[in-house]
Design a protein around this motif. Structure first.
Motif, PDB file in Angstrom:
ATOM      1  N   ILE A 114       1.233 -26.039 -36.125  1.00  0.00           N
ATOM      2  CA  ILE A 114       0.078 -27.405 -35.594  1.00  0.00           C
ATOM      3  C   ILE A 114       0.414 -28.665 -36.313  1.00  0.00           C
ATOM      4  O   ILE A 114       0.523 -29.978 -35.941  1.00  0.00           O
ATOM      5  CB  ILE A 114      -1.382 -26.349 -36.608  1.00  0.00           C
ATOM      6  CG1 ILE A 114      -1.625 -25.339 -35.271  1.00  0.00           C
ATOM      7  CG2 ILE A 114      -2.590 -27.999 -36.889  1.00  0.00           C
ATOM      8  CD1 ILE A 114      -2.843 -25.055 -36.434  1.00  0.00           C
TER       9      ILE A 114
ATOM     10  N   GLN B  32       2.280 -31.658 -34.271  1.00  0.00           N
ATOM     11  CA  GLN B  32       1.808 -32.000 -33.838  1.00  0.00           C
ATOM     12  C   GLN B  32       1.910 -33.624 -34.126  1.00  0.00           C
ATOM     13  O   GLN B  32       1.852 -33.675 -35.735  1.00  0.00           O
ATOM     14  CB  GLN B  32       0.511 -31.319 -33.542  1.00  0.00           C
ATOM     15  CG  GLN B  32       0.452 -30.238 -32.414  1.00  0.00           C
ATOM     16  CD  GLN B  32       1.237 -30.218 -31.409  1.00  0.00           C
ATOM     17  OE1 GLN B  32       1.631 -30.403 -31.046  1.00  0.00           O
ATOM     18  NE2 GLN B  32       2.216 -28.631 -31.868  1.00  0.00           N
TER      19      GLN B  32
ATOM     20  N   GLY C 145      -2.206 -37.535 -35.287  1.00  0.00           N
ATOM     21  CA  GLY C 145      -3.125 -38.580 -34.605  1.00  0.00           C
ATOM     22  C   GLY C 145      -2.773 -39.201 -33.513  1.00  0.00           C
ATOM     23  O   GLY C 145      -3.362 -39.476 -32.515  1.00  0.00           O
ATOM     24  N   GLY C 146      -1.330 -38.041 -33.092  1.00  0.00           N
ATOM     25  CA  GLY C 146      -1.069 -38.058 -31.415  1.00  0.00           C
ATOM     26  C   GLY C 146      -2.180 -37.242 -30.527  1.00  0.00           C
ATOM     27  O   GLY C 146      -3.551 -36.379 -31.127  1.00  0.00           O
ATOM     28  N   LEU C 147      -1.928 -37.144 -29.246  1.00  0.00           N
ATOM     29  CA  LEU C 147      -3.251 -36.257 -28.080  1.00  0.00           C
ATOM     30  C   LEU C 147      -3.373 -34.928 -28.177  1.00  0.00           C
ATOM     31  O   LEU C 147      -4.379 -34.237 -28.172  1.00  0.00           O
ATOM     32  CB  LEU C 147      -2.649 -36.539 -26.616  1.00  0.00           C
ATOM     33  CG  LEU C 147      -2.609 -37.387 -26.050  1.00  0.00           C
ATOM     34  CD1 LEU C 147      -1.678 -38.790 -25.289  1.00  0.00           C
ATOM     35  CD2 LEU C 147      -3.987 -38.453 -26.178  1.00  0.00           C
ATOM     36  N   ASN C 148      -2.666 -34.340 -29.052  1.00  0.00           N
ATOM     37  CA  ASN C 148      -2.112 -32.724 -29.542  1.00  0.00           C
ATOM     38  C   ASN C 148      -3.253 -32.818 -31.036  1.00  0.00           C
ATOM     39  O   ASN C 148      -4.467 -32.252 -30.752  1.00  0.00           O
ATOM     40  CB  ASN C 148      -1.248 -32.059 -29.307  1.00  0.00           C
ATOM     41  CG  ASN C 148      -0.304 -31.414 -27.987  1.00  0.00           C
ATOM     42  OD1 ASN C 148      -0.542 -30.683 -28.347  1.00  0.00           O
ATOM     43  ND2 ASN C 148       0.367 -32.789 -27.561  1.00  0.00           N
TER      44      ASN C 148
ATOM     45  N   GLN D 190      -5.518 -34.906 -32.162  1.00  0.00           N
ATOM     46  CA  GLN D 190      -6.692 -35.022 -31.544  1.00  0.00           C
ATOM     47  C   GLN D 190      -7.620 -34.374 -31.030  1.00  0.00           C
ATOM     48  O   GLN D 190      -8.436 -33.755 -31.093  1.00  0.00           O
ATOM     49  CB  GLN D 190      -6.958 -36.690 -31.107  1.00  0.00           C
ATOM     50  CG  GLN D 190      -8.051 -37.482 -30.827  1.00  0.00           C
ATOM     51  CD  GLN D 190      -8.101 -38.399 -29.950  1.00  0.00           C
ATOM     52  OE1 GLN D 190      -7.289 -38.821 -29.119  1.00  0.00           O
ATOM     53  NE2 GLN D 190      -9.042 -39.472 -30.915  1.00  0.00           N
ATOM     54  N   GLY D 191      -6.672 -33.548 -30.287  1.00  0.00           N
ATOM     55  CA  GLY D 191      -7.461 -32.210 -29.530  1.00  0.00           C
ATOM     56  C   GLY D 191      -7.608 -30.967 -30.057  1.00  0.00           C
ATOM     57  O   GLY D 191      -9.190 -30.953 -29.810  1.00  0.00           O
ATOM     58  N   LEU D 192      -7.167 -31.163 -31.203  1.00  0.00           N
ATOM     59  CA  LEU D 192      -7.856 -29.886 -31.881  1.00  0.00           C
ATOM     60  C   LEU D 192      -8.575 -29.577 -33.092  1.00  0.00           C
ATOM     61  O   LEU D 192      -9.251 -28.831 -33.101  1.00  0.00           O
ATOM     62  CB  LEU D 192      -6.370 -29.863 -32.386  1.00  0.00           C
ATOM     63  CG  LEU D 192      -6.626 -28.499 -33.932  1.00  0.00           C
ATOM     64  CD1 LEU D 192      -7.132 -27.261 -33.152  1.00  0.00           C
ATOM     65  CD2 LEU D 192      -5.658 -28.404 -34.588  1.00  0.00           C
TER      66      LEU D 192
ATOM     67  N   ASN E  18     -10.951 -32.251 -31.877  1.00  0.00           N
ATOM     68  CA  ASN E  18     -11.688 -32.355 -31.057  1.00  0.00           C
ATOM     69  C   ASN E  18     -12.545 -31.065 -31.486  1.00  0.00           C
ATOM     70  O   ASN E  18     -13.998 -31.068 -30.852  1.00  0.00           O
ATOM     71  CB  ASN E  18     -12.038 -33.247 -29.987  1.00  0.00           C
ATOM     72  CG  ASN E  18     -11.767 -34.917 -29.826  1.00  0.00           C
ATOM     73  OD1 ASN E  18     -11.994 -35.770 -31.223  1.00  0.00           O
ATOM     74  ND2 ASN E  18     -11.513 -35.849 -29.594  1.00  0.00           N
ATOM     75  N   LEU E  19     -11.817 -30.036 -31.478  1.00  0.00           N
ATOM     76  CA  LEU E  19     -12.242 -28.873 -30.231  1.00  0.00           C
ATOM     77  C   LEU E  19     -12.641 -28.817 -31.923  1.00  0.00           C
ATOM     78  O   LEU E  19     -14.014 -27.537 -31.545  1.00  0.00           O
ATOM     79  CB  LEU E  19     -11.211 -28.118 -30.081  1.00  0.00           C
ATOM     80  CG  LEU E  19     -10.982 -26.641 -29.232  1.00  0.00           C
ATOM     81  CD1 LEU E  19     -11.314 -27.676 -28.130  1.00  0.00           C
ATOM     82  CD2 LEU E  19      -9.985 -25.858 -29.377  1.00  0.00           C
ATOM     83  N   GLU E  20     -12.505 -28.550 -33.155  1.00  0.00           N
ATOM     84  CA  GLU E  20     -13.497 -28.209 -34.443  1.00  0.00           C
ATOM     85  C   GLU E  20     -14.343 -29.101 -34.261  1.00  0.00           C
ATOM     86  O   GLU E  20     -15.342 -27.959 -34.634  1.00  0.00           O
ATOM     87  CB  GLU E  20     -11.882 -28.709 -35.614  1.00  0.00           C
ATOM     88  CG  GLU E  20     -10.998 -27.526 -35.470  1.00  0.00           C
ATOM     89  CD  GLU E  20      -9.791 -27.689 -36.595  1.00  0.00           C
ATOM     90  OE1 GLU E  20      -9.713 -29.135 -37.224  1.00  0.00           O
ATOM     91  OE2 GLU E  20      -9.939 -26.924 -37.382  1.00  0.00           O
TER      92      GLU E  20
END
Lengths: 305, 305
Positions: free
Chosen positions: A256, A259, A262-265, A267-269, A271-273
């Motif tokens: 983790i 990654q 601030g990158g896409l990965n 941020q994806g995590l 957001n998921l949280e």
């Protein structure tokens, strides 16, 4: 076929925790293994044991039932497999006995069998059985009795075995057999074992995520077969990175951290949280555990534990 | 070293879509490949290309910068790799050119280079570049220009390459090079390409789920290293089942259908859905897509698309 001699086995189980002598012994002592009950998971274990190359197996005694499965195994490994109508013959001719019957049959089947406390190791695949009940019904001491849970992929030596080992860590031979089937994780008590079982019940959830990821691509114009291929290949690639760090207690955290912040990965995590998906995983796992423990039927809602 | 002859190459790129002649050609024609810009992903691609065994590579021309990476590659593959200070030398001595510079350098770097429209294939790894801009800046026709995105695992020939191929499906050699690096998924337009990129940005989310599953076990008394090992092994085992059906458009649905109805796995997925975790994945993916398309900074909230 007649079973080979058993004299080395006893020597084994009475050996100390010295891992050097254990592995030496394994390389010398062919194992005699029996299956009482022969359903799907028994067949997967037997196939894996007959296939693996790490621990020498001299003999596999199996119950005739299910006939289709036992015949198929004997056809594949004719020099190894012996089919018995009588469960006592399985027990008499083997040293490590896998118990693979239905939960409601466990007690009555065991009570009819005669085990040798100096020779036999009993491994129950019955999820509802307790070590205490197994010892009582089989008249075996606790250090001879184990519980095991495994995935069907043990047939390809790519499963994982959960082993309840309350009396001894790394039981000789048994640990090595589990390793040969794909890997061994040991629980020291029933509570740990139940928690480990929860993890193995995440298959539906995982495949649901794969389907979700595929459908996102389909909604955005990709063919479903291309979308499926990408999702499969991507998770395969990610899992291989995870496998490389799986023995590190903080390995996943490192993946983790790799990654770009601030990158896409990343941020994806986040957001998921923020959307509660990981809290949902906690609740799902808590519900499964509750059902395994017989405390509920696993229905929502659940407070995470 | 001096580059080998190039005469077969042109023959290749002018060949028809006949896949038989393509694969025949590949087995005969050693490829000359160049890298303009040599950062992390260029180094991964070059390492993978030098390692793979499917497509013969006779020559790898790389930019000196980054010096550390180019030197390391040359040290690993001294017979194959030639380092150049001048990007035009890279272009002159190779036929397939991977463009791996920073987004803000793309136009000015390309405008300074002279390509041969009959010989060169340009593959841009710059995520922000468009086929139109690349054609204009490189003075190449659209059928000579591609966009590609790939994971670092291409270095181990276990990545996946996304290839934007608006003018032709399965471009010869390029498709095979991507396959050799681990797999190729083709997008026919920029919108499909953006959607495919979203999927490759789920690494953070996936490792977050692994960490979550591990921590559930830790909370229930397992050592963190044991918990990590089980989670890693379990997902590895599950992914291998997924990989076996990944070319089937409904393969993941079948894996879900294999779970016992009403069983722990099935209930886990239904609970996960009821708790909105899969909706959360939709929102996460939509947010990533929005950021890739430059429509937002990817922050929540998002309506799923």
């Amino acid at each position: 076929m007649s079973p080979p001699e058993t004299e080395f086995i006893t020597l084994y189980h009475s050996s100390s925790d010295d891992s050097e002598s254990t592995s030496l012994g394994t390389s010398l002592t062919p194992q005699r293994i029996g299956f009482v009950g022969f359903g799907t998971i028994a067949s997967a274990i037997a196939t894996g044991l007959a296939t693996q190359q790490s621990v020498p197996i001299s003999y596999l005694a199996v119950s005739r039932r299910s006939e289709k499965r036992s015949s198929a195994l004997q056809k594949s490994f004719p020099d190894l497999v012996s089919i018995h109508d009588d469960n006592q013959q399985v027990v008499d001719t083997a040293d490590i006995i896998f118990l693979c019957v239905l939960p409601e049959q466990t007690s009555s089947v065991l009570q009819k069998l005669k085990f040798d406390a100096h020779r036999h190791t009993l491994v129950s695949l019955v999820s509802t059985s307790t070590i205490e009940d197994l010892c009582r019904d089989a008249q075996l001491p606790p250090e001879r009795v184990f519980k095991m849970i495994c995935l069907p992929a043990v047939a390809r030596c790519n499963g994982i075995c959960l082993l309840l080992t309350p009396t001894q860590k790394d039981p000789p031979i048994l640990t090595e057999l589990c390793e040969a089937l794909g890997g061994c994780v040991q629980a020291r008590d029933a509570q740990q074992m139940s928690a480990l079982m929860v993890t193995t019940c995440l298959m539906g959830s995982f495949y649901g995520v794969l389907r979700n990821n595929r459908e996102f691509l389909v909604r955005h114009g990709l063919d479903r077969d291309q979308a499926s291929f990408l999702v499969g290949r991507l998770y395969d690639s990610m899992v291989q990175d995870a496998v490389q760090v799986q023995k590190d207690p903080n390995g996943f955290d490192q993946l983790i951290a790799e990654q770009t912040p601030g990158g896409l990965n990343d941020q994806g995590l986040r957001n998921l949280e923020a959307l509660g998906a990981l809290d949902a995983y906690d609740q799902v796992q808590t519900a499964i555990l509750s059902r395994i423990l017989g405390e509920s039927d696993g229905s929502l809602p659940f407070e995470s534990r």
